[in-house]
Design a protein around this motif. Sequence first.
Motif, PDB file in Angstrom:
ATOM      1  N   ASP A  30       0.859  -1.146   0.013  1.00 38.28           N
ATOM      2  CA  ASP A  30       0.031  -0.147  -0.040  1.00 38.28           C
ATOM      3  C   ASP A  30       0.831   1.322   0.072  1.00 38.28           C
ATOM      4  OD1 ASP A  30      -2.096   1.749   0.120  1.00 38.28           O
ATOM      5  OD2 ASP A  30      -2.448   1.136   2.131  1.00 38.28           O
ATOM      6  N   PRO A  31       1.540   1.443  -1.037  1.00 35.43           N
ATOM      7  CA  PRO A  31       2.393   2.774  -1.011  1.00 35.43           C
ATOM      8  C   PRO A  31       2.019   4.010  -0.911  1.00 35.43           C
ATOM      9  CG  PRO A  31       2.089   1.677  -3.483  1.00 35.43           C
ATOM     10  CD  PRO A  31       1.477   0.927  -2.332  1.00 35.43           C
ATOM     11  N   ASP A  32       0.462   4.167  -1.254  1.00 33.06           N
ATOM     12  CA  ASP A  32      -0.222   5.264  -1.179  1.00 33.06           C
ATOM     13  C   ASP A  32      -0.210   5.835   0.403  1.00 33.06           C
ATOM     14  OD1 ASP A  32      -0.182   5.913  -3.759  1.00 33.06           O
ATOM     15  OD2 ASP A  32      -2.583   4.991  -4.063  1.00 33.06           O
ATOM     16  N   THR A  33      -0.713   5.085   1.145  1.00 32.40           N
ATOM     17  CA  THR A  33      -0.534   5.135   2.619  1.00 32.40           C
ATOM     18  C   THR A  33       0.833   5.849   3.243  1.00 32.40           C
ATOM     19  OG1 THR A  33      -2.298   3.750   2.789  1.00 32.40           O
ATOM     20  CG2 THR A  33      -1.295   4.023   4.742  1.00 32.40           C
ATOM     21  N   TYR A  34       1.880   4.979   2.684  1.00 32.55           N
ATOM     22  CA  TYR A  34       2.895   5.311   3.298  1.00 32.55           C
ATOM     23  C   TYR A  34       3.996   6.166   2.522  1.00 32.55           C
ATOM     24  CZ  TYR A  34       1.832   1.625   6.598  1.00 32.55           C
ATOM     25  OH  TYR A  34       1.121   0.755   7.124  1.00 32.55           O
ATOM     26  N   ARG A  35       3.344   7.028   1.469  1.00 30.65           N
ATOM     27  CA  ARG A  35       4.257   7.544   0.623  1.00 30.65           C
ATOM     28  C   ARG A  35       5.081   8.890   1.402  1.00 30.65           C
ATOM     29  NH1 ARG A  35       4.429   7.791  -4.733  1.00 30.65           N
ATOM     30  NH2 ARG A  35       2.295   6.506  -4.907  1.00 30.65           N
ATOM     31  N   GLY A  36       6.191   9.036   1.157  1.00 24.58           N
ATOM     32  CA  GLY A  36       6.911   9.939   1.769  1.00 24.58           C
ATOM     33  C   GLY A  36       7.594   9.658   3.213  1.00 24.58           C
ATOM     34  N   SER A  37       7.109   8.282   3.584  1.00 20.80           N
ATOM     35  CA  SER A  37       7.846   7.970   4.941  1.00 20.80           C
ATOM     36  C   SER A  37       8.653   6.773   4.852  1.00 20.80           C
ATOM     37  CB  SER A  37       6.584   7.616   5.817  1.00 20.80           C
ATOM     38  OG  SER A  37       5.907   6.601   5.278  1.00 20.80           O
ATOM     39  N   CYS A  38       9.254   6.369   3.659  1.00 20.21           N
ATOM     40  CA  CYS A  38      10.104   5.201   3.270  1.00 20.21           C
ATOM     41  C   CYS A  38      11.032   5.519   2.072  1.00 20.21           C
ATOM     42  CB  CYS A  38       9.255   3.949   3.107  1.00 20.21           C
ATOM     43  SG  CYS A  38       7.963   3.826   1.791  1.00 20.21           S
ATOM     44  N   ASN A  39      12.138   4.766   2.329  1.00 19.73           N
ATOM     45  CA  ASN A  39      13.000   4.989   1.144  1.00 19.73           C
ATOM     46  C   ASN A  39      13.385   3.417   0.685  1.00 19.73           C
ATOM     47  OD1 ASN A  39      14.741   3.517   3.004  1.00 19.73           O
ATOM     48  ND2 ASN A  39      15.605   5.416   3.621  1.00 19.73           N
ATOM     49  N   GLY A  40      12.646   2.589   0.811  1.00 22.71           N
ATOM     50  CA  GLY A  40      12.974   1.422   0.188  1.00 22.71           C
ATOM     51  C   GLY A  40      13.644   0.341   0.936  1.00 22.71           C
ATOM     52  N   TYR A  41      14.710   0.584   1.449  1.00 25.54           N
ATOM     53  CA  TYR A  41      15.457   0.047   2.377  1.00 25.54           C
ATOM     54  C   TYR A  41      14.904  -0.795   3.539  1.00 25.54           C
ATOM     55  CZ  TYR A  41      19.229   3.053   0.214  1.00 25.54           C
ATOM     56  OH  TYR A  41      19.776   3.744  -0.642  1.00 25.54           O
ATOM     57  N   GLU A  42      13.807  -0.080   4.044  1.00 27.25           N
ATOM     58  CA  GLU A  42      13.118  -0.715   5.349  1.00 27.25           C
ATOM     59  C   GLU A  42      12.461  -2.012   4.959  1.00 27.25           C
ATOM     60  OE1 GLU A  42      12.283   2.285   4.025  1.00 27.25           O
ATOM     61  OE2 GLU A  42      12.554   3.863   5.317  1.00 27.25           O
ATOM     62  N   GLY A  43      11.918  -1.829   3.568  1.00 26.99           N
ATOM     63  CA  GLY A  43      11.232  -2.997   3.142  1.00 26.99           C
ATOM     64  C   GLY A  43      12.032  -4.307   3.203  1.00 26.99           C
ATOM     65  N   ASP A  44      13.312  -4.414   3.062  1.00 30.14           N
ATOM     66  CA  ASP A  44      14.355  -5.693   3.295  1.00 30.14           C
ATOM     67  C   ASP A  44      14.302  -5.730   4.752  1.00 30.14           C
ATOM     68  OD1 ASP A  44      14.821  -5.523   0.584  1.00 30.14           O
ATOM     69  OD2 ASP A  44      16.862  -4.655   0.739  1.00 30.14           O
ATOM     70  N   LEU A  45      14.031  -4.834   5.776  1.00 30.06           N
ATOM     71  CA  LEU A  45      14.061  -5.499   6.969  1.00 30.06           C
ATOM     72  C   LEU A  45      12.950  -6.187   7.416  1.00 30.06           C
ATOM     73  CD1 LEU A  45      17.135  -4.897   8.142  1.00 30.06           C
ATOM     74  CD2 LEU A  45      16.250  -2.798   6.530  1.00 30.06           C
ATOM     75  N   TRP A  46      11.794  -5.750   6.980  1.00 28.79           N
ATOM     76  CA  TRP A  46      10.577  -6.387   7.267  1.00 28.79           C
ATOM     77  C   TRP A  46      10.763  -7.857   6.801  1.00 28.79           C
ATOM     78  CZ3 TRP A  46       5.575  -5.389   9.174  1.00 28.79           C
ATOM     79  CH2 TRP A  46       4.705  -6.194   8.796  1.00 28.79           C
ATOM     80  N   SER A  47      11.057  -8.170   5.745  1.00 30.94           N
ATOM     81  CA  SER A  47      11.374  -9.484   4.876  1.00 30.94           C
ATOM     82  C   SER A  47      12.274 -10.305   5.785  1.00 30.94           C
ATOM     83  CB  SER A  47      11.658  -9.325   3.428  1.00 30.94           C
ATOM     84  OG  SER A  47      11.007  -8.522   2.765  1.00 30.94           O
ATOM     85  N   LEU A  48      13.354  -9.634   6.204  1.00 35.52           N
ATOM     86  CA  LEU A  48      14.220 -10.397   6.946  1.00 35.52           C
ATOM     87  C   LEU A  48      13.544 -10.834   8.362  1.00 35.52           C
ATOM     88  CD1 LEU A  48      17.134 -11.491   7.826  1.00 35.52           C
ATOM     89  CD2 LEU A  48      17.354  -9.025   9.000  1.00 35.52           C
ATOM     90  N   GLY A  49      12.924  -9.974   9.069  1.00 37.94           N
ATOM     91  CA  GLY A  49      12.086 -10.349  10.352  1.00 37.94           C
ATOM     92  C   GLY A  49      11.122 -11.360  10.128  1.00 37.94           C
ATOM     93  N   LEU A  50      10.279 -11.448   9.114  1.00 39.54           N
ATOM     94  CA  LEU A  50       9.506 -12.514   8.833  1.00 39.54           C
ATOM     95  C   LEU A  50      10.192 -14.024   8.508  1.00 39.54           C
ATOM     96  CD1 LEU A  50       6.582 -11.191   6.264  1.00 39.54           C
ATOM     97  CD2 LEU A  50       6.474 -11.938   8.785  1.00 39.54           C
ATOM     98  N   ALA A  51      11.255 -13.668   7.806  1.00 33.99           N
ATOM     99  CA  ALA A  51      12.142 -15.017   7.550  1.00 33.99           C
ATOM    100  C   ALA A  51      12.634 -15.634   8.638  1.00 33.99           C
ATOM    101  CB  ALA A  51      13.104 -14.617   6.311  1.00 33.99           C
ATOM    102  N   MET A  52      13.085 -14.846   9.445  1.00 31.54           N
ATOM    103  CA  MET A  52      13.602 -15.082  10.948  1.00 31.54           C
ATOM    104  C   MET A  52      12.558 -15.802  11.835  1.00 31.54           C
ATOM    105  SD  MET A  52      16.906 -14.875  10.223  1.00 31.54           S
ATOM    106  CE  MET A  52      16.635 -15.263   8.623  1.00 31.54           C
ATOM    107  N   LEU A  53      11.588 -15.218  12.006  1.00 31.32           N
ATOM    108  CA  LEU A  53      10.370 -15.679  12.632  1.00 31.32           C
ATOM    109  C   LEU A  53       9.892 -17.164  12.318  1.00 31.32           C
ATOM    110  CD1 LEU A  53       8.521 -15.407  15.003  1.00 31.32           C
ATOM    111  CD2 LEU A  53       6.891 -13.915  13.574  1.00 31.32           C
ATOM    112  N   GLU A  54       9.847 -17.000  10.777  1.00 27.99           N
ATOM    113  CA  GLU A  54       9.336 -18.390  10.183  1.00 27.99           C
ATOM    114  C   GLU A  54      10.574 -19.372  10.557  1.00 27.99           C
ATOM    115  OE1 GLU A  54       8.773 -20.120   5.744  1.00 27.99           O
ATOM    116  OE2 GLU A  54       8.946 -18.119   6.003  1.00 27.99           O
TER     117      GLU A  54
END
Length: 312
Positions: free
Chosen positions: A216-240
């Motif tokens: 949902d990029p419209d909701t978060y527009r201007g508040s992210c730079n792309g790098y943060e998405g990699d850390l979310w993915s890492l967190g899900l993978a480690m929790l898995e």
Amino acid sequence: MATKKRLELKLPISIPLRHHILMPMPLPLPPQENLKNSIKGLCDLEKVGVLGHGSQGSVYKVLHRRSSSYFALKVVRLDCDPSSTRQIMREVEIAKKINSPSIVKCEGVFEQGGNINFVLEYMDGGSLANLLKHKRRMTESCIAKIARQVLEGLKYLHSERIVHRDIKPSNLLIDRSSGVVKIADFGVSGIVSQSMDVSCNSYVGTCAYMSPERFDPDTYRGSCNGYEGDLWSLGLAMLECYLGHFPFLPPAQEPDWVTLMCAICFGDPPLVPPTASKEFQSFIKCCLQKNPRSRWTASELLHHPFLNPVLV
């Protein structure tokens, strides 16, 4: 009688060639072991097995005849779709750019028969996803070792302004003998430009591990730079790795797009069971913040207590 003046004749001094030649001299040949292992072309390689198939191509295990070393050969088909071609060319650009011990090394890129061929470091332990199928769950100490290595790779990528955008267990490869884990597959990665065209507004990668701002990029527009998405993915993978199944779904349930989108965008982040240590619970929480600005960076996570236990 007048004396004759002695002529002072000087023979020309022999000057080494390198002092008066105008064109640059060729670089010295590499050491013999490097020359032996260098891959000059696809004719140096022999296919010995299939490692996997994807929507755009296949990956083979290949033998380099001269060195008797094994590599992975990723063959990607070029088609007439401009967006697919741009994506492949971006992968080629990134493959040539990166150089980190935490990332699968690209030994060469060759074009042949309408295909782009990536010769990659061979990781004989397979992927983290395959390991999870057999082992199901992992200990916290094992997860910490994996997380540290992946974070080192992400720290390097982000410092080079590269966003991976598809961090997941199947893209984390293992060396069986050393236990080293490396990041692979830059097929949907991007280099962050001034226009930030690969930040939140890029619906690519595996949707199961996408962050809320990617859905949902419209909701978060201007508040992210792309790098943060990699850390979310890492967190899900480690929790898995800890749970033994994908965190947003019950065990054995197959994900579908609508279920995932609703869970990730409108639900709360998955919780770590109370049986886990406080340090691991905190680490996952720092990764799975819905607001990307609240997520820790790769550098910050490398200093988290979960990865740096205090010895008593």
